[in-house]
Design a protein around this motif. Structure first.
Motif, PDB file in Angstrom:
ATOM      1  N   PRO A  40       0.733  -1.405   0.055  1.00 46.12           N
ATOM      2  CA  PRO A  40       0.070  -0.056  -0.265  1.00 46.12           C
ATOM      3  C   PRO A  40       0.937   1.432   0.117  1.00 46.12           C
ATOM      4  O   PRO A  40       0.363   2.040  -0.634  1.00 46.12           O
ATOM      5  CB  PRO A  40      -0.981  -0.214   1.182  1.00 46.12           C
ATOM      6  N   LEU A  41       1.926   1.377   0.744  1.00 49.02           N
ATOM      7  CA  LEU A  41       2.935   2.365   0.997  1.00 49.02           C
ATOM      8  C   LEU A  41       3.559   2.564  -0.505  1.00 49.02           C
ATOM      9  O   LEU A  41       3.562   3.713  -1.118  1.00 49.02           O
ATOM     10  CB  LEU A  41       3.914   2.385   1.810  1.00 49.02           C
ATOM     11  N   ALA A  42       4.017   1.609  -1.115  1.00 52.03           N
ATOM     12  CA  ALA A  42       4.598   1.601  -2.456  1.00 52.03           C
ATOM     13  C   ALA A  42       3.797   2.159  -3.399  1.00 52.03           C
ATOM     14  O   ALA A  42       4.070   3.114  -4.342  1.00 52.03           O
ATOM     15  CB  ALA A  42       5.278   0.250  -2.894  1.00 52.03           C
ATOM     16  N   MET A  72       5.043  -1.511  -9.251  1.00 55.25           N
ATOM     17  CA  MET A  72       4.748  -0.373  -9.941  1.00 55.25           C
ATOM     18  C   MET A  72       3.634  -0.734 -11.163  1.00 55.25           C
ATOM     19  O   MET A  72       2.959   0.234 -11.301  1.00 55.25           O
ATOM     20  CB  MET A  72       6.207  -0.164 -11.007  1.00 55.25           C
ATOM     21  N   GLY A  73       3.490  -1.982 -11.641  1.00 53.18           N
ATOM     22  CA  GLY A  73       2.511  -2.330 -12.623  1.00 53.18           C
ATOM     23  C   GLY A  73       1.117  -1.874 -11.806  1.00 53.18           C
ATOM     24  O   GLY A  73       0.197  -1.381 -12.608  1.00 53.18           O
ATOM     25  N   LYS A  74       1.018  -2.384 -10.609  1.00 55.07           N
ATOM     26  CA  LYS A  74      -0.383  -2.109  -9.947  1.00 55.07           C
ATOM     27  C   LYS A  74      -0.578  -0.437  -9.797  1.00 55.07           C
ATOM     28  O   LYS A  74      -1.591  -0.110  -9.945  1.00 55.07           O
ATOM     29  CB  LYS A  74      -0.395  -2.787  -8.855  1.00 55.07           C
ATOM     30  N   ALA A  75       0.494   0.056  -9.395  1.00 54.21           N
ATOM     31  CA  ALA A  75       0.297   1.643  -9.154  1.00 54.21           C
ATOM     32  C   ALA A  75      -0.024   2.239 -10.572  1.00 54.21           C
ATOM     33  O   ALA A  75      -0.720   3.489 -10.687  1.00 54.21           O
ATOM     34  CB  ALA A  75       1.618   2.069  -8.755  1.00 54.21           C
ATOM     35  N   LEU A  76       0.290   1.700 -11.788  1.00 57.69           N
ATOM     36  CA  LEU A  76       0.160   2.568 -13.013  1.00 57.69           C
ATOM     37  C   LEU A  76      -1.156   2.157 -13.592  1.00 57.69           C
ATOM     38  O   LEU A  76      -1.643   2.544 -14.510  1.00 57.69           O
ATOM     39  CB  LEU A  76       1.103   1.872 -13.953  1.00 57.69           C
ATOM     40  N   ARG A  77      -2.222   1.588 -12.717  1.00 59.66           N
ATOM     41  CA  ARG A  77      -3.444   1.157 -13.271  1.00 59.66           C
ATOM     42  C   ARG A  77      -4.459   2.494 -13.317  1.00 59.66           C
ATOM     43  O   ARG A  77      -3.865   3.307 -12.593  1.00 59.66           O
ATOM     44  CB  ARG A  77      -3.943   0.146 -12.535  1.00 59.66           C
ATOM     45  N   ASP A  78      -5.318   2.478 -13.694  1.00 58.87           N
ATOM     46  CA  ASP A  78      -6.476   3.513 -13.413  1.00 58.87           C
ATOM     47  C   ASP A  78      -6.125   4.904 -14.017  1.00 58.87           C
ATOM     48  O   ASP A  78      -6.142   5.815 -13.485  1.00 58.87           O
ATOM     49  CB  ASP A  78      -6.548   3.522 -11.960  1.00 58.87           C
ATOM     50  N   GLY A  79      -5.266   4.573 -15.294  1.00 58.79           N
ATOM     51  CA  GLY A  79      -4.819   5.831 -15.924  1.00 58.79           C
ATOM     52  C   GLY A  79      -3.475   6.346 -15.663  1.00 58.79           C
ATOM     53  O   GLY A  79      -3.279   7.347 -16.280  1.00 58.79           O
ATOM     54  N   TYR A  80      -2.864   5.807 -14.578  1.00 54.07           N
ATOM     55  CA  TYR A  80      -1.749   6.553 -14.525  1.00 54.07           C
ATOM     56  C   TYR A  80      -0.551   6.227 -15.460  1.00 54.07           C
ATOM     57  O   TYR A  80       0.416   6.740 -15.507  1.00 54.07           O
ATOM     58  CB  TYR A  80      -1.116   5.964 -12.974  1.00 54.07           C
ATOM     59  N   ARG A  81      -0.611   4.883 -16.010  1.00 53.11           N
ATOM     60  CA  ARG A  81       0.286   4.677 -17.111  1.00 53.11           C
ATOM     61  C   ARG A  81       0.357   5.757 -18.095  1.00 53.11           C
ATOM     62  O   ARG A  81       1.676   6.014 -18.434  1.00 53.11           O
ATOM     63  CB  ARG A  81      -0.275   3.301 -17.680  1.00 53.11           C
ATOM     64  N   ASP A  82      -0.660   6.350 -18.492  1.00 44.86           N
ATOM     65  CA  ASP A  82      -0.626   7.231 -19.512  1.00 44.86           C
ATOM     66  C   ASP A  82       0.196   8.616 -19.143  1.00 44.86           C
ATOM     67  O   ASP A  82       0.527   9.498 -19.938  1.00 44.86           O
ATOM     68  CB  ASP A  82      -1.857   7.579 -20.114  1.00 44.86           C
ATOM     69  N   LYS A  83       0.397   8.663 -17.861  1.00 42.96           N
ATOM     70  CA  LYS A  83       0.992  10.030 -17.317  1.00 42.96           C
ATOM     71  C   LYS A  83       2.423   9.944 -17.229  1.00 42.96           C
ATOM     72  O   LYS A  83       3.253  10.947 -16.592  1.00 42.96           O
ATOM     73  CB  LYS A  83       0.368  10.139 -15.977  1.00 42.96           C
TER      74      LYS A  83
END
Length: 320
Positions: A40-42, A72-83
């Motif tokens: 969760p912190l990551a 990082m893959g999980k963190a980049l879900r929900d539209g974050y990858r495009d940023k």
């Protein structure tokens, strides 16, 4: 390095001749899976960094057994990858092993394409020859680029500037120019086996994106009691770096990195001399840069199987 202003907390620069705009600070992937950093912190660190303007994401196939890429893959879900501008590294020197590692990274990061893939730990004089062998890792990355799995190719290393220059020479002999090169750039580097003095000018000349790492060396530099974290980051930002990649294992350290950017002003020669004078004695022996003077940072030395098999033609020469 041309700087692009923004109303956010972040400063943006151009990545060499790629024309890509990247944040001057990059988020280091290794720290995302340390024992003190739970998932969760990551995820919060990554998303908070992106929300506050950091776009360059660093990672590697071998970081923490793949856990750093998975988080990082999980963190980049929900539209974050495009940023973000997403980078990872592979250790394989053979085409077969490089292909396998790249495909694993794509799966862990949950993406179809990685913006920048780098040959990791070019720390031996034989590494360039293995990479550029006809059955080497470079062939794998070129094929992957043609298949749309990656956009740009670079390399990293932390051992000696002469090996970086050798990699650039071997690449040039093959008619290839790297898009980015990563290396230690910090207040100690100027005094011992200096990448800033020997490699950076060549990269500027070729307009190759310069990625600085180990600006704090995971805190080792600070044990010298010669420079503050902000001074260390300011020094690296003052070099012609496209990105200064720094490890972030807490929201407080994220605040520190952003404060370094907010307060950064280009340093004049006198200011640089003054800072380097404070670190000269501590930096002269390489004591505070153990990645140059020991093997404890050499993951591929401790895990030679990551490299894959030696090219057959080299084996034939050895047996002849």
């Amino acid at each position: 390095m041309p700087e692009i202003t923004s109303p956010s907390e972040m400063l943006y620069r151009t990545l060499g001749s790629t024309g890509e705009t990247v944040s001057a600070i990059g988020l280091g992937g290794w720290h995302l899976s340390l024992e003190r950093v739970d998932e969760p912190l990551a995820l919060r660190i990554v998303r908070s960094a992106i929300d506050r303007g950091i776009t360059f994401m660093d990672n590697s196939w071998d970081y923490n057994g793949g856990l750093s890429e998975m988080r990082m893959g999980k963190a980049l879900r929900d539209g974050y990858r495009d940023k973000v501008f997403l980078m990872t590294k592979i250790d394989g020197r053979s085409k077969q092993e490089a292909t396998r590692q790249l495909d694993e990274s794509l799966q862990r990061l949950q993406v179809d394409c990685i913006d920048l893939v780098q040959h990791h730990e070019i720390i031996r004089y034989e590494d360039p020859y293995r990479v550029f062998d006809e059955a080497g890792a470079h062939a794998a990355l070129v094929e992957a680029k043609e298949a749309g799995k990656l956009r740009y190719i670079g390399f990293t290393g932390h051992k000696a500037p002469q090996i970086h220059l050798h990699m650039l020479e071997v690449a040039a002999q093959q008619g290839f120019k790297f898009d980015a090169v990563q290396m230690p750039l910090n207040v100690m580097d100027a005094h011992y086996q200096s990448f800033a003095k020997l490699v950076v000018p060549e990269l500027v000349k070729q307009n190759i994106g310069i990625l600085g790492m180990k600006s704090l060396a995971n805190g080792v530099l600070l044990r010298s009691n010669t420079a503050t974290p902000i001074e260390c980051l300011h020094y690296a930002l003052n070099l012609p770096t496209s990105v200064v990649i720094t490890g972030i294992d807490s929201l407080e350290i994220l605040d520190q990195a952003l404060e370094a950017v907010r307060t950064f002003q280009p340093m004049n020669e006198e200011q640089v001399r003054s800072l380097l004078a404070k670190t000269a004695t501590a930096g002269a022996s390489g004591k505070f840069e153990p990645f140059k003077t020991s093997s404890i940072y050499d993951g591929t030395a401790q895990n030679p199987d990551w490299l894959g098999e030696e090219p057959e033609r080299i084996q034939e020469l050895m047996l002849a």
